[in-house]
Design a protein around this motif. Sequence first.
Motif: not given
Lengths: 393, 55
Positions: A141, A166-167, A170-171, A275, A280, A282, A285-286, A313-317
């Motif tokens: 970032n 990223n958008r 990752h989603k 996944r 609902n 969705r 979560r990954c 994937h759990a901590h992308p940054t």
Amino acid sequence: MNTMTMAEARAHDRKRWLWPMGFGIIIIVAALALTGWLTGQTWLIFAGPIVVYGVVPVLDLLIGKDSTNPPERVLDILEDDPFYRYSTYIYVVVQLILFVAVCAIIGTQDLTFWQWLGFVSTIGMLSGVSINTAHELGHKNTAIESWLAKIALAPVAYGHFYTEHNRGHHKNVATPHDPASARMGEPFWRFLVRTAGGSARSALDIEKTRMARKNRSFWSVHNEVLQSWGMTVVLWGALMLAFGIELLPFLVLQALIGASLLEAVNYAEHYGLLRKKLDNGRYERCQPEHSWNNDHIVTNIFLFHLQRHSDHHAHPTRRYQSLRHFDEAPQLPTGYAGMIVLAYFPPLWYRVMDKRVVAHYDGDLRRANLQPGKRERLLAKYPPPATSADASA
Amino acid sequence: MKKWQCIVCGFEYDEAEGMPDEGIEPGTKWEDIPDDWTCPDCGAPKDDFEMMEVD
């Protein structure tokens, strides 16, 4: 409280002094190719594919794995250690210099067809690997890292990756909606076509929506996909002005080779993994179980720990040096470099991988991400186990 | 009431709406969401969220 010094934290990273090889390898490959050209050893100009498809997979098998993790308490210190990010910065600068230098050779020297092809394939490989460096940078970032990511993607004309990865990825990872998650039974070559088109479309959609929300036109300078593609137009345009329009086939072909190399890595990262869809609507979560991992040292050095993919994937940054190995994550038999070679030969890939997907889902492929046209055939070949109700009856 | 956005994937958490599906009541402040909560879209940790400017 004890404050741990940087030196103590650094001692926990067993690969610390290997990380600069991330950019070292592209210097070595380019040096080999140039030596091959200068000494008339044309085969050596193909150093890129020789190293990626041959040398690295063999070194992985010979050198083996490192599954150690830095302890939790040193992660923050490692994360802040600038030593690690300098390797990625240097990579981008070196890559750009090499790219321009080879364009100069192509544009000004009389090359035979085989010499030309050698340079295309070698620079194509370096461009592909540079998408991985852009990936590491593009998750951070900070302004400098975001810009270096886009610059690294300019030679290979893959700037939309910055946005889509990223958008989008990752989603949607490990769902049927993700163009960059391969399905079991989907041959690599078919995946390549789907992901190339799907990723570009997804990136444009994402920026279209984002621009609309900010009341900006799609054609705004803030559109990051257009920004990145614009950098390619400027770079390629300047190179063709300098060295002639004859450079164009070289530029296009190296970009195709580079992109397909990256997509072969994408193919391996999530093959067949899915996944669960929740009530609902969705997806769950990954989790670590949704990425294929590998701890072979050589490929991990060259790909900045990309193969510790579950933690990514759990901590992308999180920065590459602090990514951890998870015992519960599914493991590939060898590094991504060797897996790419397998991916090019689908029957071989299925032979190695399909049984691993089946085992990962305890024999129940209904829980896997299956290629729609092959669903019946795969379920017939690997019938799901009887349910517990059936078994107890 | 504030909005928070995942810097990885762009998911937005709106304090006013909460996430009733996940047991987070409307009006739940960001600081009251458990630290181990993760982005429902991409799984990024709570640390990877930033407060959004009000448009």
